[in-house]
Design an enzyme around this catalytic site. Sequence first.
Site, PDB file in Angstrom:
ATOM      1  N   HIS A  40      37.888 -15.823  34.525  1.00  0.00           N
ATOM      2  CA  HIS A  40      37.712 -14.257  34.454  1.00  0.00           C
ATOM      3  C   HIS A  40      37.979 -13.606  35.969  1.00  0.00           C
ATOM      4  O   HIS A  40      38.369 -12.502  35.987  1.00  0.00           O
ATOM      5  CB  HIS A  40      36.027 -13.993  34.037  1.00  0.00           C
ATOM      6  N   GLU A  41      37.556 -14.289  37.134  1.00  0.00           N
ATOM      7  CA  GLU A  41      37.776 -13.690  38.349  1.00  0.00           C
ATOM      8  C   GLU A  41      39.268 -13.766  38.798  1.00  0.00           C
ATOM      9  O   GLU A  41      39.650 -12.671  39.238  1.00  0.00           O
ATOM     10  CB  GLU A  41      36.902 -14.245  39.408  1.00  0.00           C
ATOM     11  N   HIS A  64      40.638 -10.826  37.413  1.00  0.00           N
ATOM     12  CA  HIS A  64      40.468  -9.569  38.200  1.00  0.00           C
ATOM     13  C   HIS A  64      41.599  -9.506  39.238  1.00  0.00           C
ATOM     14  O   HIS A  64      42.387  -8.488  39.477  1.00  0.00           O
ATOM     15  CB  HIS A  64      39.289  -9.590  38.837  1.00  0.00           C
TER      16      HIS A  64
END
Length: 540
Positions: free
Chosen positions: A30-31, A34
Amino acid sequence: GWNKNDALVAVSQGLLERFSPDEVKAVLAHEIGHVANGDMVTLALVQGVVNTFVMFFARIIGNFVDKVIFKNEEGRGIAFYIATIFAEIVLGFLASAIVMWFSRKREYRADDAGARLAGTGAMISALQRLRSEQGVPVQMPESMTAFGINGGLKHGLAGLFMSHPPLEERIEALRRRGVFGQQMIELLDVTPAQIGGQRDQGGAIVKRGAVADVLGTEGKEVSAPDLKPLRAIDLEGAPGLNLRLQAVFTEEPGHGDFGQFDADHMKILVGQPDHVDAFATQSLQMLPSLFISHGSPMLALEPGESGPALAQLSANLPRPRAIVIVSAHWETAELRVNGNPQPETWHDFGGFPPELFAVQYPACGLPELTQRVVGLLAHAGLEARIDTQRPFDHGVWVPLSLMYPHADIPVVQVSLPARQGPALQTRVGQALKHLREEDVLVIGSGSITHNLRELDWHAGPESIEPWALAFRDWMVQKLATDDLDALHDYRSQAPHAARNHPTDEHLLPLYFARAAGGPFSIEHQGFTMGALGMDIYRFG
């Protein structure tokens, strides 16, 4: 960092301790999403542009108030400064709402990236774990818990200023991707292949005309790598088809939602819009928990009435990604969880025909789910050890061989500390009930009645001992009213309790299944050999 090559992702000790390895991977994915999407720079630029507009329009408003309303003609009066400050405050709130809206959109994109990199199941599991951890102190500053800032469910004005969408909405968005645990209703006509399991050798021939035309694979042999990118193709509005969901194919083995995936089960949703809507609601339902009376080991060869009932039950359920089961035949002093990645089929009995000893159930284990189970038990104050050598006893493989005969769903077994009674199994079931939200089927395998010394091995199904029937009916009545006190005290309150269960171990899995599930219902009832109950109960 300000660019993709200068990025840093910090991981807390609390995250590593509380999340399973797959969930940690999902958080990191998920990061990384980003980073790959450039969200740090993008949000900073959006914030800067919005702030510029706030200052610009605040000064316009200040000049208007000062010159037009207060008629000031000599420079900037006090009205200019008061109106400008007030306008900056009001416009600042509006600007924050805009930036937070943009931030929430970027979170959905990062979730999608996490699902693609780590698997949709792992991503949903991580969000569900985060939801269950709310209220538990986090061992790091709140400003750094980036994965779940504002993860609670907020509505109204407060919701406008959340940097992250509510966790419930993020989980639902991932489920709507159409690639997690969907039970499709129209089977693609393909030749059997282990898609994801044997990626180099396996293949499939797509033959169905309309669907194959959309996929561009009519009459073409497609290997697993060719199929994998198709799993996320949105077929809504495709010519000649009424489709509202997506094609479903497997992820990489061991990292996806299904692991090894038989192409015989590769399906796609085709139907009228009202039918699709009904299916969409059905496919996202939570799996129930089950209590199965597994009877004699001969059930594997002579299924009687119970075998078809088990097969029909599994056909009616969404396909689970894994199974967690408590069997009456693994008694231990303390809780243990099977961590064997490839358990053997244990024929833990004697005196049966050779054909029964030839039966094999080669389902694999799932060590990451084992870790998840141990973590959930620990969170509930229950310590459990991992056993990496445990085989599947017949309380596991006999009923599962009738429900899932291909043995293509991973199975994790939890032991039964029988001497600690029903209350402990209720606690274990309550601790593991959240697994049902993660497409894990929870099963208790035992028997509603179990006194082998009083069985009539020649009795037919219509011959039922009154004392066995009275006990079964009492249990059903207490389950229907959810009278937990009476159920826990069954040995004192139930008719003929000791006669039906000289020892507890075959009834205790019922308490596990009840606590892990929802409302009680009966899937099947019956007796064999006069007094051996073959009931199957559903919870949820």
